[in-house]
Scaffold this motif. Sequence first.
Motif, PDB file in Angstrom:
ATOM      1  N   GLY A   1       0.784  -1.220   0.000  1.00 21.40           N
ATOM      2  CA  GLY A   1       0.000   0.000   0.000  1.00 21.40           C
ATOM      3  C   GLY A   1       0.816   1.271   0.000  1.00 21.40           C
ATOM      4  O   GLY A   1       0.301   2.347  -0.308  1.00 21.40           O
ATOM      5  N   SER A   2       2.089   1.168   0.349  1.00 20.98           N
ATOM      6  CA  SER A   2       2.995   2.308   0.370  1.00 20.98           C
ATOM      7  C   SER A   2       4.406   1.778   0.545  1.00 20.98           C
ATOM      8  O   SER A   2       4.603   0.599   0.862  1.00 20.98           O
ATOM      9  N   CYS A   3       5.392   2.655   0.388  1.00 19.13           N
ATOM     10  CA  CYS A   3       6.760   2.245   0.712  1.00 19.13           C
ATOM     11  C   CYS A   3       6.914   2.058   2.217  1.00 19.13           C
ATOM     12  O   CYS A   3       7.678   1.200   2.675  1.00 19.13           O
ATOM     13  N   THR A   4       6.166   2.837   2.997  1.00 23.25           N
ATOM     14  CA  THR A   4       6.207   2.690   4.452  1.00 23.25           C
ATOM     15  C   THR A   4       5.827   1.271   4.862  1.00 23.25           C
ATOM     16  O   THR A   4       6.519   0.632   5.666  1.00 23.25           O
ATOM     17  N   THR A   5       4.730   0.751   4.310  1.00 20.65           N
ATOM     18  CA  THR A   5       4.319  -0.597   4.673  1.00 20.65           C
ATOM     19  C   THR A   5       5.250  -1.642   4.076  1.00 20.65           C
ATOM     20  O   THR A   5       5.431  -2.714   4.663  1.00 20.65           O
ATOM     21  N   ALA A   6       5.865  -1.334   2.933  1.00 24.70           N
ATOM     22  CA  ALA A   6       6.883  -2.246   2.392  1.00 24.70           C
ATOM     23  C   ALA A   6       8.053  -2.366   3.358  1.00 24.70           C
ATOM     24  O   ALA A   6       8.563  -3.467   3.621  1.00 24.70           O
TER      25      ALA A   6
ATOM     26  N   GLU B   1      10.872   4.388  11.466  1.00 26.77           N
ATOM     27  CA  GLU B   1       9.575   3.976  11.993  1.00 26.77           C
ATOM     28  C   GLU B   1       9.366   2.475  11.809  1.00 26.77           C
ATOM     29  O   GLU B   1       8.882   1.787  12.715  1.00 26.77           O
ATOM     30  N   ALA B   2       9.752   1.963  10.642  1.00 26.53           N
ATOM     31  CA  ALA B   2       9.585   0.533  10.366  1.00 26.53           C
ATOM     32  C   ALA B   2      10.401  -0.313  11.340  1.00 26.53           C
ATOM     33  O   ALA B   2       9.947  -1.365  11.805  1.00 26.53           O
ATOM     34  N   ILE B   3      11.606   0.142  11.640  1.00 23.36           N
ATOM     35  CA  ILE B   3      12.464  -0.595  12.583  1.00 23.36           C
ATOM     36  C   ILE B   3      11.817  -0.642  13.962  1.00 23.36           C
ATOM     37  O   ILE B   3      11.708  -1.703  14.589  1.00 23.36           O
ATOM     38  N   ALA B   4      11.383   0.518  14.441  1.00 21.49           N
ATOM     39  CA  ALA B   4      10.841   0.605  15.799  1.00 21.49           C
ATOM     40  C   ALA B   4       9.532  -0.163  15.927  1.00 21.49           C
ATOM     41  O   ALA B   4       9.316  -0.877  16.916  1.00 21.49           O
TER      42      ALA B   4
ATOM     43  N   MET C   1      -1.454   7.780  -8.243  1.00 24.09           N
ATOM     44  CA  MET C   1      -2.374   8.879  -7.949  1.00 24.09           C
ATOM     45  C   MET C   1      -2.964   8.694  -6.557  1.00 24.09           C
ATOM     46  O   MET C   1      -4.138   8.959  -6.296  1.00 24.09           O
ATOM     47  N   GLY C   2      -2.123   8.219  -5.676  1.00 24.81           N
ATOM     48  CA  GLY C   2      -2.449   7.933  -4.292  1.00 24.81           C
ATOM     49  C   GLY C   2      -1.260   7.179  -3.730  1.00 24.81           C
ATOM     50  O   GLY C   2      -0.240   7.046  -4.399  1.00 24.81           O
ATOM     51  N   ASP C   3      -1.363   6.669  -2.527  1.00 28.17           N
ATOM     52  CA  ASP C   3      -0.245   5.929  -1.947  1.00 28.17           C
ATOM     53  C   ASP C   3      -0.118   4.550  -2.578  1.00 28.17           C
ATOM     54  O   ASP C   3      -1.117   3.867  -2.830  1.00 28.17           O
ATOM     55  N   ALA C   4       1.115   4.143  -2.811  1.00 29.16           N
ATOM     56  CA  ALA C   4       1.413   2.798  -3.326  1.00 29.16           C
ATOM     57  C   ALA C   4       2.907   2.585  -3.200  1.00 29.16           C
ATOM     58  O   ALA C   4       3.705   3.537  -3.139  1.00 29.16           O
ATOM     59  N   GLY C   5       3.314   1.320  -3.181  1.00 28.26           N
ATOM     60  CA  GLY C   5       4.725   0.984  -3.103  1.00 28.26           C
ATOM     61  C   GLY C   5       4.915  -0.487  -3.398  1.00 28.26           C
ATOM     62  O   GLY C   5       3.974  -1.198  -3.763  1.00 28.26           O
ATOM     63  N   CYS C   6       6.143  -0.943  -3.252  1.00 26.04           N
ATOM     64  CA  CYS C   6       6.418  -2.366  -3.437  1.00 26.04           C
ATOM     65  C   CYS C   6       7.749  -2.710  -2.799  1.00 26.04           C
ATOM     66  O   CYS C   6       8.531  -1.822  -2.430  1.00 26.04           O
TER      67      CYS C   6
END
Length: 361
Positions: free
Chosen positions: A57-62, A90-93, A190-195
């Motif tokens: 859903g985003s690079c953050t969630t990736a 944030e991902a680490i913590a 055109m919104g959040d996304a990642g992989c």
Amino acid sequence: MIQNTNLHQQYLDCKTEIDAAIAHTIATSSFITGPDVNAIERDFANYVGAEDCAGTGSCTTALLCAMRTMNLQPGDEVITTPLTFVATSEAIAIAGAVPVFVDIDPDTYLIDLDLVEQAITPRTRGILFVDLYGQCPDIDRIRKICDEHNLFMVEDAAQSLGNYYHGRPVGSFSDITCISFNPVKNLGAMGDAGCAVGNHELMEKIRMYRDHGRVARYDIIELGYNARIDNMQSAIVMAKLPKLQSWIERKQNICNYYTEQLSSVIKTPVLEPGNTHSWYVYVVQTNNRLSLQTYLHDNGIMTNIHYARPVHTQPAYKQWYRPCPVAEQACEEILSIPCWIGMTDAQVDYVADSILKWSRK
């Protein structure tokens, strides 16, 4: 007024393809995962030279799913940089580990690899490094460090898709590489996304974590997240993909011109050897940042700061604070000037000329 960034040109450059991708998603009612996403993941993995790809859903969630694949335990440490968007640490913590902040190189702003080696302890499990502004640190050296100390190697490539390092594309080096399709990126949805990209085994784990920890419809084997990629966003990204290299070439021309014109009056970006650079942003540095930013604004030029405060100084990270004086000084002095694919040569000249005039004040 020259905006700091302008996203509309990406749409204009491939309007027919984007409109068709959106129409296909609506016509097939294929909105979350399924054959369309499977095909997109396969095609994107081929594009970056990876074995497999998992849309998120985003690079953050990736990044979060990538950290989960490492089976981190309380007290485990992951080395990272303080000069980045907060999602990295944030991902680490959130995954339950300790983010160990290591200072940056003063010229490239990339993580200082000498300090990385000094920061390794018996609790260190991995290195999560960032391809800041569009270029990679010395990946060969990072791989050597990770191999010598049995560490995982995760790359936050949110800003560097389309960059090549010694002739190979970003996405083909690390155990896991996380990529952003945020609208402001060189290849934006055109919104959040990642992989994430990497080997098949790790991508299967990420697919599990992105889908609530499921391995089958009613089989949930670990706690996971709702972190699946939106099918319409993935289709838009793939509609734009054929244009990516030409967009990056335009940004390379703009940024090379800026460096030629400005390097004698202000600190301009320094390329890490081996990078082609994808130029997510163009960052200058001056101890008179407010003066420059105000002058440019008064002359119709919008700017931004990437980033105004290093992560390790944020209140949420006070328990993990350690001094990173180079990053702290950089955040007081860096400024991002306009660099987007739709800029005219006249606009580029105006930005450069304005900075030259400011320098003579």
